[in-house]
Design a protein around this motif. Structure first.
Motif, PDB file in Angstrom:
ATOM      1  N   UNK A   3      -6.250 103.396  98.339  1.00 40.35           N
ATOM      2  CA  UNK A   3      -5.710 104.674  97.879  1.00 40.35           C
ATOM      3  C   UNK A   3      -4.345 104.431  97.245  1.00 40.35           C
ATOM      4  N   UNK A   4      -4.069 105.166  96.181  1.00 40.77           N
ATOM      5  CA  UNK A   4      -2.765 105.092  95.533  1.00 40.77           C
ATOM      6  C   UNK A   4      -2.159 106.485  95.496  1.00 40.77           C
ATOM      7  N   UNK A   5      -0.924 106.578  95.961  1.00 37.37           N
ATOM      8  CA  UNK A   5      -0.163 107.828  95.933  1.00 37.37           C
ATOM      9  C   UNK A   5       0.905 107.673  94.851  1.00 37.37           C
ATOM     10  N   UNK A   6       0.978 108.633  93.962  1.00 33.80           N
ATOM     11  CA  UNK A   6       2.026 108.636  92.922  1.00 33.80           C
ATOM     12  C   UNK A   6       2.743 109.981  92.972  1.00 33.80           C
ATOM     13  N   UNK A   7       4.013 109.929  93.330  1.00 25.94           N
ATOM     14  CA  UNK A   7       4.788 111.155  93.550  1.00 25.94           C
ATOM     15  C   UNK A   7       5.928 111.233  92.542  1.00 25.94           C
ATOM     16  N   UNK A   8       5.888 112.206  91.640  1.00 28.91           N
ATOM     17  CA  UNK A   8       6.983 112.335  90.663  1.00 28.91           C
ATOM     18  C   UNK A   8       8.225 112.931  91.320  1.00 28.91           C
ATOM     19  N   UNK A   9       9.382 112.391  90.980  1.00 25.26           N
ATOM     20  CA  UNK A   9      10.655 112.891  91.507  1.00 25.26           C
ATOM     21  C   UNK A   9      11.342 113.677  90.393  1.00 25.26           C
ATOM     22  N   UNK A  10      10.974 114.920  90.278  1.00 28.72           N
ATOM     23  CA  UNK A  10      11.472 115.739  89.166  1.00 28.72           C
ATOM     24  C   UNK A  10      12.979 115.908  89.203  1.00 28.72           C
ATOM     25  N   UNK A  11      13.532 115.957  90.393  1.00 25.34           N
ATOM     26  CA  UNK A  11      14.985 116.148  90.494  1.00 25.34           C
ATOM     27  C   UNK A  11      15.752 114.939  89.990  1.00 25.34           C
ATOM     28  N   UNK A  12      15.082 113.798  89.939  1.00 23.18           N
ATOM     29  CA  UNK A  12      15.733 112.597  89.417  1.00 23.18           C
ATOM     30  C   UNK A  12      15.415 112.377  87.947  1.00 23.18           C
ATOM     31  N   UNK A  13      14.482 113.151  87.422  1.00 25.18           N
ATOM     32  CA  UNK A  13      14.066 112.968  86.034  1.00 25.18           C
ATOM     33  C   UNK A  13      15.081 113.519  85.050  1.00 25.18           C
ATOM     34  N   UNK A  14      15.191 112.867  83.925  1.00 31.48           N
ATOM     35  CA  UNK A  14      16.108 113.296  82.872  1.00 31.48           C
ATOM     36  C   UNK A  14      15.287 113.817  81.683  1.00 31.48           C
ATOM     37  N   UNK A  15      15.948 114.613  80.900  1.00 31.39           N
ATOM     38  CA  UNK A  15      15.367 115.032  79.628  1.00 31.39           C
ATOM     39  C   UNK A  15      14.009 115.671  79.796  1.00 31.39           C
ATOM     40  N   UNK A  16      13.006 115.066  79.158  1.00 35.81           N
ATOM     41  CA  UNK A  16      11.668 115.673  79.114  1.00 35.81           C
ATOM     42  C   UNK A  16      10.713 115.017  80.105  1.00 35.81           C
ATOM     43  N   UNK A  17      11.214 114.603  81.256  1.00 30.99           N
ATOM     44  CA  UNK A  17      10.352 113.909  82.216  1.00 30.99           C
ATOM     45  C   UNK A  17       9.180 114.784  82.645  1.00 30.99           C
ATOM     46  N   UNK A  18       9.419 116.085  82.873  1.00 30.79           N
ATOM     47  CA  UNK A  18       8.332 116.974  83.296  1.00 30.79           C
ATOM     48  C   UNK A  18       7.192 116.966  82.292  1.00 30.79           C
ATOM     49  N   UNK A  43      -0.030 120.305  94.474  1.00 28.94           N
ATOM     50  CA  UNK A  43       0.767 121.391  93.914  1.00 28.94           C
ATOM     51  C   UNK A  43       2.067 120.884  93.292  1.00 28.94           C
ATOM     52  N   UNK A  44       2.632 119.815  93.880  1.00 27.85           N
ATOM     53  CA  UNK A  44       3.891 119.264  93.353  1.00 27.85           C
ATOM     54  C   UNK A  44       3.654 118.205  92.279  1.00 27.85           C
ATOM     55  N   UNK A  45       2.407 118.176  91.759  1.00 22.73           N
ATOM     56  CA  UNK A  45       1.996 117.256  90.693  1.00 22.73           C
ATOM     57  C   UNK A  45       1.880 115.799  91.166  1.00 22.73           C
ATOM     58  N   UNK A  46       1.897 115.584  92.476  1.00 23.08           N
ATOM     59  CA  UNK A  46       1.607 114.252  92.992  1.00 23.08           C
ATOM     60  C   UNK A  46       0.134 113.937  92.761  1.00 23.08           C
ATOM     61  N   UNK A  47      -0.164 112.660  92.604  1.00 22.73           N
ATOM     62  CA  UNK A  47      -1.528 112.224  92.304  1.00 22.73           C
ATOM     63  C   UNK A  47      -2.020 111.328  93.432  1.00 22.73           C
ATOM     64  N   UNK A  48      -3.243 111.595  93.924  1.00 25.84           N
ATOM     65  CA  UNK A  48      -3.887 110.739  94.924  1.00 25.84           C
ATOM     66  C   UNK A  48      -5.201 110.242  94.324  1.00 25.84           C
ATOM     67  N   UNK A  49      -5.395 108.930  94.350  1.00 21.65           N
ATOM     68  CA  UNK A  49      -6.627 108.330  93.839  1.00 21.65           C
ATOM     69  C   UNK A  49      -7.180 107.387  94.892  1.00 21.65           C
ATOM     70  N   UNK A  50      -8.533 107.390  95.053  1.00 23.77           N
ATOM     71  CA  UNK A  50      -9.152 106.429  95.966  1.00 23.77           C
ATOM     72  C   UNK A  50     -10.250 105.665  95.223  1.00 23.77           C
ATOM     73  N   UNK A  51     -10.460 104.424  95.658  1.00 21.08           N
ATOM     74  CA  UNK A  51     -11.482 103.584  95.025  1.00 21.08           C
ATOM     75  C   UNK A  51     -11.923 102.508  96.000  1.00 21.08           C
ATOM     76  N   UNK A  52     -13.156 102.022  95.784  1.00 20.67           N
ATOM     77  CA  UNK A  52     -13.656 100.914  96.591  1.00 20.67           C
ATOM     78  C   UNK A  52     -13.254  99.571  95.997  1.00 20.67           C
ATOM     79  N   UNK A  53     -12.668  99.592  94.794  1.00 18.83           N
ATOM     80  CA  UNK A  53     -12.227  98.350  94.149  1.00 18.83           C
ATOM     81  C   UNK A  53     -10.712  98.212  94.325  1.00 18.83           C
ATOM     82  N   UNK A  54     -10.273  97.385  95.239  1.00 17.40           N
ATOM     83  CA  UNK A  54      -8.835  97.297  95.545  1.00 17.40           C
ATOM     84  C   UNK A  54      -7.965  96.918  94.353  1.00 17.40           C
ATOM     85  N   UNK A  55      -8.443  96.007  93.515  1.00 20.15           N
ATOM     86  CA  UNK A  55      -7.602  95.545  92.396  1.00 20.15           C
ATOM     87  C   UNK A  55      -7.365  96.644  91.372  1.00 20.15           C
ATOM     88  N   UNK A  56      -8.223  97.659  91.362  1.00 18.38           N
ATOM     89  CA  UNK A  56      -8.091  98.727  90.378  1.00 18.38           C
ATOM     90  C   UNK A  56      -6.797  99.514  90.571  1.00 18.38           C
TER      91      UNK A  56
END
Length: 888
Positions: free
Chosen positions: A191-206, A231-244
């Motif tokens: 599983x991969x968790x990707x969490x955007x930190x909008x408060x740290x983003x500059x310019x047009x990060x959103x 809801x906070x635009x975080x992304x969760x992905x799961x896969x059976x292929x670890x290298x992916x």
């Protein structure tokens, strides 16, 4: 932690598993409550371990039954087989009466997951299947059978259950049979968790992040087994292929880097990426349960991978994954930082990642703190009533730890930041440290410092600058006015200050408070006017320095760096060594383009006052120049660390030498060991202040150890000299004795002592510390031996002195008595004859008279001879007697 507020109650398809112990009631009756409870605990341990290993969720344990559920019925079936096999192994080691036999039922269908419980018909059917099963059996429903028939090494037989009316029950029930030689492993998912930190983003990060989600087909669509956008635009992905997941993480970071490369302010990629692995992970469960780790411990722009994910990738690729760092032990679960071969983020020369973020905002820089997040009248620093020392505490933290606490602070809601200042006791330590540390950077421009310098008559600026408590004068119109400014009651403050102008027209505090008032009212010209008036009426040097710093700050924010620098130079006329003025001068020189000169001055200032290392690290006013500043700070850190390591190594060596030299329970050893423990404790912080303290403590410890060794060595040498003197005296004593019968035993002991002394002398000569403690003990033993020898030799001396005297007396007596005898027998008769011849009138010749005189001549001669012999012998003895042994 990822969470979804609406996910507390949801309807999902789940596989429900029940276990039940056969004959548990009978076991309690026959073996008692204690044995029964132990049996239930054994059942719970075996079942819970298997369920957890295969990714199931234990809902509840009810007496002799366990209720759990799985996202995948295949995993539930595998667990059931594992449980039965574990109990089979357990029973082989027990007597028949202590065996545990269970039955298991599994059904798959829709269930309601609410908080930590499950409801629905799926639970009821699983319970009924369990009740129908026999000892050591696994019963499943048709819904489970349809989804597990791909599992190899299984035999599944339908079971016909007759009800009371002798009719078959529907739906069809199946019994699972398994090959005892086969062990099923859990199906692992990455599983991969990707969490955007909008408060740290500059310019047009959103916009960039939104485009990433919209373009997901380019990154992961069709490659994964599950996806969720939170809801906070975080992304969760799961896969059976670890290298992916590695490929996806690298592609996302590349995408962000390319699209943020034009943003000059952005020095970090504002996204947290975590890769994990576990048994049969499902998107719904991940959304529901979230990621159980402390997000604040993960630095943006870095990929973190759990050890389980690393092992899974190694197993797939056959090549070990080499992490760039060790796992972070502060986390609930340990994670590695991963560097991808095909992806390299820009070389990050920044020691502190969020310096640029601290100066972000929509407002003009705040006069009190430089933040652009709020207007000056809303500055949280106004709620701080006392001076703080948080920057010093930050100096004892590693760069990663400083990043962590500021990340937590920056990601906190604005209300939490305000609360951290208004109610510090109710705030978390990390948020509070970052918050107070940020406002401490500019505390000499704040109202709390005005209160500190209020009516202080000291002429020592450094003393006032380090004072934590403000003035005791908490009354009067001026005090009330500044307090009104603090709570932003500007109308009341202005009214009070107009009264103060009439009552205290020459009090610098009135004009200073008016200067602050007009700063908040955005009247720059009046602020300058009143600060100038305050300077005119200021009496002490610190008061003048304070007003000049305020004027310098005023000109700096007005964009007039030349005038700001001029005010700083006026401070140097008053106090050439004012560190605060020196730091401000450096900041102005950076802004005026004199970077090289400013950088040299900054490093020089830090070497003189280490506190400015943290200022230079996080001060948002220097964010524009942080690349070159942080490079020098990094060099200074490495230099300090190397010096500390070298000094600490030297301190360890000196301590070990001292430890070998002294006794284990010696007070000096205990003191030195306490210092060494502090050095080791500081080394764990991996901090700039820590390494400075290590160098200082190590130097102190080295000097103390050497001084102690010198002192002990001197005392040791004195003891050796004392032993030498005593042995020489005793040697001379034994050599003067003519009778070896008396002196030989002592002489042999002295030879042994002399040999031991030679060993000690060699150890001292070559500083053989390994032998010093042994030699010290040996010295004590030698003293004891000498204490034993000397009394014996003294007694021997007395005996031999008496012998010597008697011999001399005997010789003298024999000689004198011989002379007297010769005189009495030969000379006395001749004398009597001649006396009778020449003096016949005395009539001595008669036999009676001659005998009388002869008798008394002999008696008196013997007595006089013996007395003379005694005196002569005593005199001779005194001349030749052996000198006594010296005192110790």
């Amino acid at each position: 932690m990822i969470s979804n507020a609406n996910a507390k109650k949801s309807v999902e398809k789940i596989a429900v598993l029940f276990t039940d112990i056969i004959g548990s009631t009978r076991f309690f009756k026959s073996h008692g409550n204690l044995a029964g409870r132990k049996m239930l605990q054994q059942h719970e341990d075996i079942v819970s371990k298997a369920i957890t290993e295969f990714g199931g969720t234990i809902v509840k344990i009810i007496g002799d039954s366990v209720l759990a559920f799985f996202a995948n019925p295949q995993e539930a079936t595998k667990v059931a087989i594992r449980i039965q096999k574990e109990f089979n192994r357990y029973n082989k080691q027990k007597d028949t009466e202590y065996e545990i036999h269970v039955r298991i039922g599994i059904h798959f269908g829709e269930g309601i997951i609410e908080d930590k419980d499950i409801f629905g018909n799926v639970v009821n059917i699983a319970s009924k299947l369990t009740n129908l099963a026999g000892s050591n059996q696994i019963f499943i429903s048709h819904d489970v059978f349809a989804l597990i028939n791909t599992l190899s090494s299984l035999q599944i037989e339908s079971v016909e259950i007759q009800d009371k009316n002798n009719t078959s029950m529907e739906p069809t029930i199946y019994q699972v049979l398994w090959d005892k030689s086969i062990d099923f492993d859990p199906t692992m998912m990455s599983v991969i968790y990707m969490r955007p930190l909008r408060k740290l983003g500059f310019g047009n990060f959103d916009n960039i992040w939104s485009n990433l989600i919209k373009s997901k087909a380019l990154f992961w669509n069709g490659k994964i087994d599950g996806e969720a956008i939170m809801d906070n635009q975080s992304i969760i992905l799961i896969t059976k292929k670890p290298s992916l997941v590695m490929d996806v993480a690298g592609d996302v970071l590349k995408f962000l880097e390319e699209n943020l490369s034009n943003d000059k302010e952005s020095r970090i990629l504002p996204v947290q990426i975590i890769i994990d692995a576990g048994p049969c992970l499902e998107i719904d469960r991940l959304v529901r349960e979230g990621f159980k780790a402390d997000w604040e411990g993960f630095h943006p722009g870095t990929i973190y991978m759990s050890p389980s994910a690393c092992k899974l990738i190694e197993k797939e690729q056959g090549v070990p994954v080499i992490p760039s760092t060790s796992p972070d032990l502060d986390q609930t679960q340990s994670f590695y930082e991963i560097t991808l071969d095909d992806y390299k983020q820009k070389e990050n020369t920044l020691l502190f990642l969020y310096q640029n973020v601290l100066c972000r905002g929509q407002n003009s820089p705040c006069f009190y703190c430089s933040s652009k997040e709020h207007a000056v009248q809303n500055c949280p620093s106004k709620h701080l009533t006392e001076m703080t020392d948080v920057l010093n505490k930050l100096g004892y933290l590693s760069f990663d730890k400083i990043d962590d606490i500021f990340l937590a602070y920056l990601m906190s809601p604005e209300e939490a930041k305000q609360k951290a200042v208004k109610s510090p006791k109710e705030s978390r330590g990390q948020e509070l440290s970052a918050c107070l540390g940020f406002y401490e950077l500019k505390q000499i421009f704040q109202l709390r410092f005005f209160k500190t310098i209020w009516d202080n008559q000291s002429n020592d600026w450094d003393k006032i600058a380090t004072t934590k408590n403000g003035s005791d004068d908490k009354g009067g119109f001026i005090w009330l006015a500044q307090d009104c400014i603090r709570v932003s009651n500007l109308i009341q403050a202005e009214s009070l200050l107009q009264t103060c102008l009439e009552k205290y027209p020459v009090d610098y505090r009135t004009y200073c408070a008016l200067g602050f008032l007009n700063i908040e009212k955005a009247n720059p010209s009046w602020s300058e006017h009143y600060f100038d008036k305050a300077l005119h009426y200021a009496k002490t040097k610190p008061q003048k320095i304070f007003i000049l710093l305020l004027l310098s700050r005023f000109y700096d924010l007005a964009g007039n760096s030349d005038n700001a620098l001029k005010k700083i130079r006026e401070i140097f006329i008053i106090d050439p060594f004012c560190a605060e003025a020196a730091y401000q001068e450096i900041a102005f020189k950076f802004k005026l383009g004199k970077k090289d000169e400013a950088l040299k001055q900054l490093i020089k200032l830090i070497r003189m006052n280490r506190g400015y290392y943290i200022n230079a690290l996080i001060d948002p006013d220097l964010a524009e120049f942080n690349k070159i500043i942080h490079q020098e700070l990094k060099k200074l850190f490495k230099e300090t660390r190397q010096k500390a390591q070298k000094m600490a190594y030297g301190a360890e060596r000196e301590f070990f030498a001292l430890e070998k030299f002294l006794k284990e329970n010696d007070d000096e050893i205990k003191k030195a060991d306490a210092v060494l423990s502090k050095i080791r404790e500081l080394a764990l912080t991996d901090s700039y202040f820590g390494y400075i303290d290590i160098a200082y403590l190590s130097d102190s410890l080295i000097n103390t150890c050497r001084k102690t060794i010198r002192h002990q060595k001197k005392e040791f040498i004195n003891a050796i000299k004392k032993i030498h003197r005593r042995t020489r005296n005793i040697f001379s004593l034994t050599r003067n004795y003519h009778s070896q019968f008396f002196s030989n035993p002592a002489y042999k002991q002295l030879e042994i002592i002399q040999s031991e002394l030679n060993q000690i002398s060699v150890a001292i000569k070559f500083n053989d510390f390994d032998k010093f403690r042994k030699m010290s003990i040996l010295c004590e033993e030698i003293f004891k031996k000498l204490d034993e020898i000397e009394p014996e030799l003294k007694r021997l001396k007395i005996t031999l002195d008496i012998k010597t005297f008697l011999i001399i007396f005997l010789k003298n007596s024999v000689f004198i008595l011989s002379v007297i005898l010769f005189a009495g027998t030969i000379i006395f008769p001749v004398i009597v004859y001649y006396l009778n011849t020449f003096f016949p009138e005395f009539n001595i010749s008669t036999a009676g008279n001659t005998g009388f005189y002869h008798k008394y001549f002999i008696i008196l001669g013997v007595l006089g001879g013996l007395s003379f012999a005694f005196l002569k012998s005593f005199k001779t003895f005194l001349k030749h007697k052996i000198r006594p042994v010296d005192d110790k």
